[in-house]
Design a protein around this motif. Structure first.
Motif, PDB file in Angstrom:
ATOM      1  N   LEU A  83       0.825  -1.208   0.000  1.00 47.51           N
ATOM      2  CA  LEU A  83       0.000   0.000   0.000  1.00 47.51           C
ATOM      3  C   LEU A  83       0.861   1.260   0.000  1.00 47.51           C
ATOM      4  O   LEU A  83       0.573   2.231  -0.716  1.00 47.51           O
ATOM      5  N   LEU A  84       1.924   1.251   0.797  1.00 44.61           N
ATOM      6  CA  LEU A  84       2.814   2.404   0.841  1.00 44.61           C
ATOM      7  C   LEU A  84       3.497   2.611  -0.505  1.00 44.61           C
ATOM      8  O   LEU A  84       3.580   3.737  -1.013  1.00 44.61           O
ATOM      9  N   HIS A  85       3.967   1.511  -1.094  1.00 44.72           N
ATOM     10  CA  HIS A  85       4.603   1.584  -2.408  1.00 44.72           C
ATOM     11  C   HIS A  85       3.620   2.125  -3.452  1.00 44.72           C
ATOM     12  O   HIS A  85       3.950   3.029  -4.244  1.00 44.72           O
ATOM     13  N   GLY A  86       2.408   1.593  -3.454  1.00 44.90           N
ATOM     14  CA  GLY A  86       1.408   2.024  -4.425  1.00 44.90           C
ATOM     15  C   GLY A  86       0.982   3.458  -4.229  1.00 44.90           C
ATOM     16  O   GLY A  86       0.743   4.181  -5.208  1.00 44.90           O
ATOM     17  N   TRP A  87       0.889   3.884  -2.972  1.00 40.75           N
ATOM     18  CA  TRP A  87       0.478   5.263  -2.696  1.00 40.75           C
ATOM     19  C   TRP A  87       1.529   6.251  -3.185  1.00 40.75           C
ATOM     20  O   TRP A  87       1.204   7.278  -3.780  1.00 40.75           O
ATOM     21  N   ILE A  88       2.797   5.951  -2.952  1.00 44.39           N
ATOM     22  CA  ILE A  88       3.868   6.845  -3.395  1.00 44.39           C
ATOM     23  C   ILE A  88       3.921   6.916  -4.919  1.00 44.39           C
ATOM     24  O   ILE A  88       4.115   7.987  -5.510  1.00 44.39           O
ATOM     25  N   CYS A  89       3.717   5.764  -5.558  1.00 51.16           N
ATOM     26  CA  CYS A  89       3.865   5.698  -7.017  1.00 51.16           C
ATOM     27  C   CYS A  89       2.748   6.413  -7.776  1.00 51.16           C
ATOM     28  O   CYS A  89       2.876   6.640  -8.983  1.00 51.16           O
ATOM     29  N   ILE A  97      10.400   1.996 -10.123  1.00 44.94           N
ATOM     30  CA  ILE A  97      11.605   1.199  -9.877  1.00 44.94           C
ATOM     31  C   ILE A  97      12.429   1.815  -8.748  1.00 44.94           C
ATOM     32  O   ILE A  97      12.900   1.112  -7.846  1.00 44.94           O
ATOM     33  N   ALA A  98      12.596   3.140  -8.771  1.00 46.67           N
ATOM     34  CA  ALA A  98      13.339   3.820  -7.711  1.00 46.67           C
ATOM     35  C   ALA A  98      12.633   3.660  -6.363  1.00 46.67           C
ATOM     36  O   ALA A  98      13.281   3.408  -5.337  1.00 46.67           O
ATOM     37  N   VAL A  99      11.310   3.781  -6.367  1.00 48.61           N
ATOM     38  CA  VAL A  99      10.548   3.604  -5.128  1.00 48.61           C
ATOM     39  C   VAL A  99      10.711   2.174  -4.621  1.00 48.61           C
ATOM     40  O   VAL A  99      10.854   1.933  -3.409  1.00 48.61           O
ATOM     41  N   GLY A 100      10.707   1.201  -5.538  1.00 51.76           N
ATOM     42  CA  GLY A 100      10.872  -0.186  -5.137  1.00 51.76           C
ATOM     43  C   GLY A 100      12.193  -0.443  -4.453  1.00 51.76           C
ATOM     44  O   GLY A 100      12.263  -1.163  -3.442  1.00 51.76           O
ATOM     45  N   ILE A 101      13.265   0.141  -4.976  1.00 51.95           N
ATOM     46  CA  ILE A 101      14.573  -0.030  -4.345  1.00 51.95           C
ATOM     47  C   ILE A 101      14.577   0.578  -2.945  1.00 51.95           C
ATOM     48  O   ILE A 101      15.112  -0.003  -1.991  1.00 51.95           O
TER      49      ILE A 101
END
Length: 308
Positions: A83-89, A97-101
């Motif tokens: 959820l945090l990853h998706g919200w930022i993206c 990709i940068a957010v994933g790292i």
């Protein structure tokens, strides 16, 4: 009867057992990444999600005495990371990709910080089903000792393939993954679909982590993962974004990982540590052999960063 007495039969038996044991976390992580990528997003942070899921699952299992509570906790923690990853993206100009790292480093750092008190305590293991009850050979019984999560992973692969092919939910994910503009024209919210897909993908990766700490190898240590979360990206590409193919690719990877111990079981120990690289070499080789300029991204969702 020891392993030497069954001779060369020990090799396929050990590879079979290893494929079942080692492949399970890859099944869940690759299925989670397959769902995420079919919605048009890449999540390189699943390595951190896997490690944090292993830690949280082990901690909750130890505190409650229930391994299934640990699996649930790992799924919830993985969903939170997703959820945090998706919200930022969803913000304009953000690179997934940068957010994933960044999420990978965050997950691993938090797991190492909060997991230190649980390195020594022993949590209850997940149960397994003995499909080798009919045999008197210990190697056969050990190879056919199948964890319940492996069976669940196989059923989940079939269910996910059916979902993509035959349900409205699957069609929605596919449309969003192929064209954001087409999805909006149909009245869909691409950001919401990708958010939920990334959260569900994270939950599956968390379950894969719980398997590592609660069954095989069955303990919590800071080095519990060997890059399984990152390898999921290669597995999904090799599987051409097909959930059933993700299952078979994970089994293949697990069998390659068991090659070294299998050869050692019949007395071949020279170059033993080199065989640990077999899964990675195999995956790289298969990606090269099955790729070509005209089909390298065959089956890939068109909104993925890889295709642009």
């Amino acid at each position: 009867m020891d392993s030497v007495e069954i001779g060369l039969w020990g090799v396929p038996l050990a590879i079979l057992g290893g494929a079942i044991r080692v492949s399970t976390p890859f099944i869940f992580v690759s299925l989670g990444e397959c769902l995420t990528e079919r919605s048009g997003r890449i999540n390189l942070g699943l390595e951190g999600t896997l490690v944090f899921g292993a830690m949280s699952g082990y901690a909750i299992a130890y505190e409650t005495g229930s391994p299934f509570a640990g699996v649930l906790a790992a799924a919830v923690s993985g969903a939170c990371f997703g959820l945090l990853h998706g919200w930022i993206c969803k913000f304009k100009g953000v690179n997934d990709i940068a957010v994933g790292i960044a999420m990978m480093l965050l997950g691993m750092g938090l797991a190492f910080f909060f997991g230190k008190p649980y390195i020594q305590p022993v949590a209850p293991d997940l149960p397994s089903i003995n499909f080798g009850w009919w045999s008197d050979v210990p190697q056969v019984r050990a190879a056919l000792q199948v964890n319940v999560l492996f069976i669940l992973g196989g059923l989940l692969a079939l269910a996910m393939a059916w979902m993509f092919r035959s349900t409205r939910v699957g069609l929605t994910v596919r449309v969003v993954g192929d064209s954001t503009d087409a999805a909006r024209a149909m009245g869909l919210d691409p950001d919401r679909v990708r958010l939920l897909s990334t959260a569900m993908g994270g939950a599956l990766a968390g379950v894969g982590g719980a398997y590592l700490s609660l069954f095989y190898p069955g303990s919590w240590t800071e080095g519990i993962s060997s890059g399984q979360g990152l390898m999921a990206i290669a597995l999904v590409i090799f599987a051409r974004w097909n959930p059933v193919n993700c299952f078979w690719a994970s089994l293949l990877f697990g069998g390659a990982g068991a090659l070294g111990p299998a050869l050692q079981s019949i007395g071949i120990s020279e170059g033993y540590y080199l065989f640990f690289a077999a899964p990675y070499v195999l995956t790289l080789g298969l990606l090269i052999l099955t790729s070509s300029p005209d089909r390298a991204m065959q089956g890939a969702p068109l909104e993925l960063s890889l295709t642009k």
